[in-house]
Design an enzyme around this catalytic site. Sequence first.
Site, short mmCIF file in Angstrom:
data_model
loop_
_atom_site.label_atom_id
_atom_site.label_comp_id
_atom_site.label_asym_id
_atom_site.label_seq_id
_atom_site.Cartn_x
_atom_site.Cartn_y
_atom_site.Cartn_z
N GLN A 79 -3.79 -24.06 2.57
CA GLN A 79 -4.29 -24.52 1.70
C GLN A 79 -3.58 -24.59 0.43
O GLN A 79 -4.10 -25.49 -0.73
CB GLN A 79 -4.78 -22.82 1.56
CG GLN A 79 -3.48 -22.05 0.89
CD GLN A 79 -3.50 -20.07 0.55
OE1 GLN A 79 -4.35 -19.86 1.34
NE2 GLN A 79 -3.73 -20.47 -0.96
N CYS B 295 -7.29 -19.32 -0.46
CA CYS B 295 -7.51 -18.66 1.38
C CYS B 295 -8.45 -18.64 0.84
O CYS B 295 -9.26 -18.31 2.04
CB CYS B 295 -6.61 -17.98 0.95
SG CYS B 295 -7.41 -16.24 -0.16
N HIS C 183 -5.49 -11.36 0.28
CA HIS C 183 -5.45 -12.43 0.66
C HIS C 183 -6.39 -12.54 1.76
O HIS C 183 -7.25 -11.43 2.92
CB HIS C 183 -4.41 -12.58 1.39
CG HIS C 183 -4.13 -14.27 1.92
ND1 HIS C 183 -4.30 -15.31 1.00
CD2 HIS C 183 -3.52 -14.13 3.49
CE1 HIS C 183 -3.99 -16.69 2.65
NE2 HIS C 183 -3.26 -15.69 2.75
#
Length: 407
Positions: A128, A134, A276
């Site tokens: 990324q 993410c 995340h």
Amino acid sequence: MRCAAFVASVALYAAGEDPVRSAFEKFQAKWQKNYGSPEEELRRFGVFQNTYQQVMEENAKGHPYELEVNKFADLTDEEFSTYLGKKSKPHRRWGTAKHLGTHRYSGQALPDSWDWVPKGAVTPVKDQGLCGSCWAFSTTGALEGALFVSSKRLVSLSEQQLVDCTKGKGEDACDGGDQDPAFKYAESTDMCTEKSYPYKSSKGKAGKTCDMSSCSVGIPKGGVTGYKDVQPDDVNALMEAVVQQPVAISVDANSTGFKNYMSGVIKAQCGTDLDHAVLLVGYGTMNGTPYWKVKNSWNTDWGMDGYVLIERGVSQSGGMCGVRSEASYPVVSSSPSPTPTPTPPTPGKDVCCMAADATCQAGQTCCSSSKKSYATESSCKRHGAKHNCGWDASHSKCVVQPSVLVV
């Protein structure tokens, strides 16, 4: 205290007396770290020194995992958060997407271990970059796995499409997002392949516009029929779900154990503040410690070639790193047929190309003088009109209108 430690480290660094300095120089060379000024380099050394000490102290405790001084070692916690990007919305993970039920453990016997990677359901680890996207990588990973399970086709899907095309629709591109709006978008739109809509946000800049003009369809509109969430905090339910297909999950990644992870099974130094989005691809046991296997989106130079093993079966709420808190997976039609990409017609009796001396018959397919078909409605209207061509909606092509002579 931290300020005093920083001042002391700067003084030692400037004097060339700190033994950590050689480690910092190796770090700079390996990761090509070039700082804008001596002052900035000294500041980065102070951050690096703290990271270095934390890693050495943790590795000395004999954990079943090992940390390393990796590419994030000179970043503050705030700076590192750029590589995360999950905006938690625990109320409804998929927004208004069709909920097909909650996956609860059936009671059936489960395999001792499972891994979708060698089974061919997982695309190579992606990166990324300096972008809080993410959520897009977790989304495509889950969709790629669902497509493989339903059709035995592994197709790498476009994160850039999600970054560009969902901005302002519940997502903030490189400033973070959530799987919810992304999965809803995939239900109602053709999902492009990675190759046809490649990732460009590695430097933290999203595309200015949503541009699907070169899209090759990986999953057609309607191919994603809905989703199932997994019973929260149930180890067996999550094991059973991931045996069925790869599962989208969220974890706490802004912690020493996760950020600096190198190998083994994380058993400590990892909280449950979900920041995340990642992909659960299996589970197993290493040296007596049960684990979850998770695919990350920080490239293969992080962790175990881009993967991390996280302890499974711990009693804390949500599990280690929060793995069991928010898990869900998409359902893809068993026979999703990609929308065929229009191909320019070969000049012949049914085709009339627009050369200066061309004479066309009504109903023939129109071409430009460069032999490229006006294959879309917009191109037909934009360029074909001067050749008396119009869009035939019933046959979805650009054709010469009746009783028209084109010269």
